[in-house]
Write a protein that holds these residues in place. Structure first.
Motif, PDB file in Angstrom:
ATOM      1  N   GLY A  33     -16.043  33.024  27.271  1.00 50.42           N
ATOM      2  CA  GLY A  33     -14.751  32.690  27.848  1.00 50.42           C
ATOM      3  C   GLY A  33     -14.449  31.209  27.733  1.00 50.42           C
ATOM      4  N   VAL A  34     -13.164  30.895  27.910  1.00 47.14           N
ATOM      5  CA  VAL A  34     -12.752  29.495  27.960  1.00 47.14           C
ATOM      6  C   VAL A  34     -12.032  29.276  29.287  1.00 47.14           C
ATOM      7  N   ILE A  35     -12.559  28.383  30.100  1.00 50.95           N
ATOM      8  CA  ILE A  35     -11.944  28.113  31.402  1.00 50.95           C
ATOM      9  C   ILE A  35     -10.689  27.283  31.194  1.00 50.95           C
ATOM     10  N   SER A  91     -22.149  21.739  29.848  1.00 48.83           N
ATOM     11  CA  SER A  91     -21.245  22.140  28.774  1.00 48.83           C
ATOM     12  C   SER A  91     -20.930  23.633  28.816  1.00 48.83           C
ATOM     13  N   TRP A  92     -21.824  24.411  29.402  1.00 47.82           N
ATOM     14  CA  TRP A  92     -21.585  25.849  29.559  1.00 47.82           C
ATOM     15  C   TRP A  92     -21.537  26.208  31.032  1.00 47.82           C
ATOM     16  N   TYR A  93     -20.720  27.180  31.329  1.00 46.04           N
ATOM     17  CA  TYR A  93     -20.575  27.624  32.714  1.00 46.04           C
ATOM     18  C   TYR A  93     -20.790  29.125  32.767  1.00 46.04           C
ATOM     19  N   GLU A  94     -21.575  29.537  33.765  1.00 45.65           N
ATOM     20  CA  GLU A  94     -21.783  30.963  33.948  1.00 45.65           C
ATOM     21  C   GLU A  94     -20.778  31.430  34.983  1.00 45.65           C
ATOM     22  N   VAL A  95     -19.963  32.417  34.616  1.00 45.69           N
ATOM     23  CA  VAL A  95     -18.868  32.848  35.484  1.00 45.69           C
ATOM     24  C   VAL A  95     -19.023  34.318  35.860  1.00 45.69           C
ATOM     25  N   LEU A  96     -18.899  34.594  37.155  1.00 45.46           N
ATOM     26  CA  LEU A  96     -18.901  35.975  37.646  1.00 45.46           C
ATOM     27  C   LEU A  96     -17.457  36.463  37.620  1.00 45.46           C
ATOM     28  N   THR A  97     -17.189  37.471  36.821  1.00 50.29           N
ATOM     29  CA  THR A  97     -15.811  37.937  36.660  1.00 50.29           C
ATOM     30  C   THR A  97     -15.436  38.883  37.802  1.00 50.29           C
ATOM     31  N   GLU A  98     -14.141  39.180  37.891  1.00 52.85           N
ATOM     32  CA  GLU A  98     -13.701  40.058  38.981  1.00 52.85           C
ATOM     33  C   GLU A  98     -14.266  41.469  38.848  1.00 52.85           C
ATOM     34  N   ASP A  99     -14.572  41.894  37.619  1.00 59.57           N
ATOM     35  CA  ASP A  99     -15.199  43.206  37.485  1.00 59.57           C
ATOM     36  C   ASP A  99     -16.732  43.093  37.456  1.00 59.57           C
ATOM     37  N   GLY A 147     -10.690  21.524  26.394  1.00 62.63           N
ATOM     38  CA  GLY A 147     -10.807  20.074  26.247  1.00 62.63           C
ATOM     39  C   GLY A 147      -9.969  19.288  27.233  1.00 62.63           C
ATOM     40  N   LYS A 148      -8.768  19.728  27.458  1.00 65.38           N
ATOM     41  CA  LYS A 148      -7.821  19.019  28.309  1.00 65.38           C
ATOM     42  C   LYS A 148      -8.275  18.953  29.773  1.00 65.38           C
ATOM     43  N   LEU A 149      -8.994  19.974  30.206  1.00 67.22           N
ATOM     44  CA  LEU A 149      -9.502  20.005  31.580  1.00 67.22           C
ATOM     45  C   LEU A 149     -10.430  18.839  31.883  1.00 67.22           C
ATOM     46  N   ARG A 150     -11.189  18.457  30.907  1.00 65.50           N
ATOM     47  CA  ARG A 150     -12.168  17.394  31.090  1.00 65.50           C
ATOM     48  C   ARG A 150     -11.530  16.088  31.559  1.00 65.50           C
ATOM     49  N   LEU A 151     -10.321  15.829  31.038  1.00 62.63           N
ATOM     50  CA  LEU A 151      -9.662  14.566  31.325  1.00 62.63           C
ATOM     51  C   LEU A 151      -9.173  14.470  32.768  1.00 62.63           C
ATOM     52  N   GLU A 152      -8.898  15.611  33.366  1.00 65.36           N
ATOM     53  CA  GLU A 152      -8.296  15.568  34.700  1.00 65.36           C
ATOM     54  C   GLU A 152      -9.276  15.131  35.781  1.00 65.36           C
ATOM     55  N   GLY A 153     -10.526  15.504  35.629  1.00 60.47           N
ATOM     56  CA  GLY A 153     -11.505  15.119  36.658  1.00 60.47           C
ATOM     57  C   GLY A 153     -12.037  13.721  36.389  1.00 60.47           C
ATOM     58  N   VAL A 154     -11.152  12.742  36.488  1.00 59.29           N
ATOM     59  CA  VAL A 154     -11.537  11.385  36.093  1.00 59.29           C
ATOM     60  C   VAL A 154     -12.692  10.803  36.893  1.00 59.29           C
ATOM     61  N   CYS A 194     -18.989  30.611  29.734  1.00 60.79           N
ATOM     62  CA  CYS A 194     -17.701  29.987  29.408  1.00 60.79           C
ATOM     63  C   CYS A 194     -17.897  28.522  29.039  1.00 60.79           C
ATOM     64  N   ARG A 195     -16.989  28.027  28.214  1.00 60.02           N
ATOM     65  CA  ARG A 195     -16.886  26.582  28.062  1.00 60.02           C
ATOM     66  C   ARG A 195     -15.543  26.183  28.659  1.00 60.02           C
ATOM     67  N   ILE A 196     -15.226  24.911  28.651  1.00 58.31           N
ATOM     68  CA  ILE A 196     -13.943  24.537  29.234  1.00 58.31           C
ATOM     69  C   ILE A 196     -13.009  23.979  28.180  1.00 58.31           C
TER      70      ILE A 196
END
Ligand SMILES: Nc1nc2c(ncn2[C@@H]2O[C@H](COP(=O)(O)OP(=O)(O)O)[C@@H](O)[C@H]2O)c(=O)[nH]1
Ligand SMILES: [Mg+2]
Ligand SMILES: [Zn+2]
Length: 304
Positions: free
Chosen positions: A57-59, A11-19, A29-36, A25-27
């Protein structure tokens, strides 16, 4: 803004930013549906775009993947789980003792990576535990895999420096796998002591090992080298691989199979005019590799 996913807990994602900051981050809602088909839409190694919401952040988007490695989801639900994405090479840690990694497992790993066109590398660890006889077996295995274009080194992670390995990992994203107890966390700790991963105590070490890592996680060894530690890969499966396809991923069979009498229909089991069978007799294909091949085609459990 863009970043790279270092860790996912579902449910949570650790993201290394460009800086070079790490944010949670969380994602969307709509993203979840695409990875069927996958149980996890965002994987370790994914490049993503995100929007900031306070400190988190929100992915919002997963950028196109160069590749990904799948493993079957637990309980064979028909869904698969993305182990990691955008991998430059797959590193298998193998031990001939404590625990013994079977040749079938090694080949299964190599073939799975090959199917995703990911170059492979083997580290034979715990060589300090080997008898003279076992050392000979190890060096013969090294020779065999080297001849197939799979580079290997031998190591004793608790006693030796990591220079040779570090060089092989330089400027790459490497996915590291291997049975529980082979020394993955030990190797990672030596490569990057600041992460201090938990290793198993010898005292409660069983031949099978226990899981001390639950989720795949990417570690930054230096500015441009990343190592992904994966949890025990017992479930490592040949996802979406047709029987006929398997010999294409055995490097030494790839060319030879084209001359089988039944062409691409040949499964190289008992068919007349099989070039692979002939190759075994001529010593072009090792018995051990063919044994691994056969158990994959026949769907035998080769996960140990
Ligand atoms: N003898 C020996 N033991 C090792 C070596 N590398 C790791 N170990 C031990 O093997 C056990 C399992 O290691 P660990 O890193 O937790 O394995 P992981 O499950 O693959 O992460 C630990 O007790 C380590 O100290 C090695 O090269 N030689
Ligand atoms: Mg570990
Ligand atoms: Zn054949």
């Amino acid at each position: 803004m863009r970043g790279t996913v270092l860790k996912s807990t579902g449910s949570w994602y650790e993201v290394l930013t460009e800086d070079e900051q790490i944010i949670q981050c969380r994602i969307k809602g709509k993203l979840r549906l695409e990875g069927v088909r996958e149980t996890n839409p965002v994987a370790v190694g994914d490049y993503v775009t995100y929007e900031l919401e306070d400190v988190n952040g929100v992915i919002s988007e997963i950028l196109p993947r160069k590749n990904h490695l799948l493993r079957q989801a637990v309980k064979k639900s028909g869904h698969s789980h993305i182990l990691a994405a955008n991998i430059d090479q797959a590193l298998l840690i193998v031990t001939l003792k404590q625990p013994r990694t079977s040749l079938g497992f090694i080949d299964r790993f190599l073939i799975s990576a090959e199917a995703f066109r990911i170059p492979q590398l083997i580290v034979f660890n715990k060589s300090d535990l080997l008898s003279q006889e076992a050392l000979t077996e190890q060096s013969e295995l090294q020779k065999m895999y080297n001849s197939l274009g799979v580079h290997s080194i031998c190591l004793s992670a608790i006693n030796e420096e990591m220079d040779e390995l570090l060089e092989l990992l330089e400027n790459k994203i490497t996915l590291m796998a291997g049975h529980s107890g082979v020394g993955k966390s030990t190797i990672l700790n030596k490569l990057a002591p600041e992460f201090q991963q938990t290793t198993q105590e010898i005292s409660n070490f069983s031949q099978k090992g226990t899981h001390t890592t639950t989720f795949a996680e990417m570690f930054r060894l230096n500015k441009s080298s990343f190592l992904i530690d994966t949890p025990g890969v017992k479930e490592w499966g040949l996802v979406d691989m047709e029987q006929q396809e398997i010999s294409d991923y055995f490097i030494e069979m790839r060319e030879l199979r084209l001359s089988c009498k039944f062409g691409s229909k040949c499964l190289h089991l008992q068919e007349p005019g099989c070039a692979i069978q002939k190759g075994i007799l001529e010593g072009k294909i090792s018995e051990a590799r063919y044994h691994s091949y056969k158990s994959m085609v026949l769907g035998e459990d080769n996960r140990k």
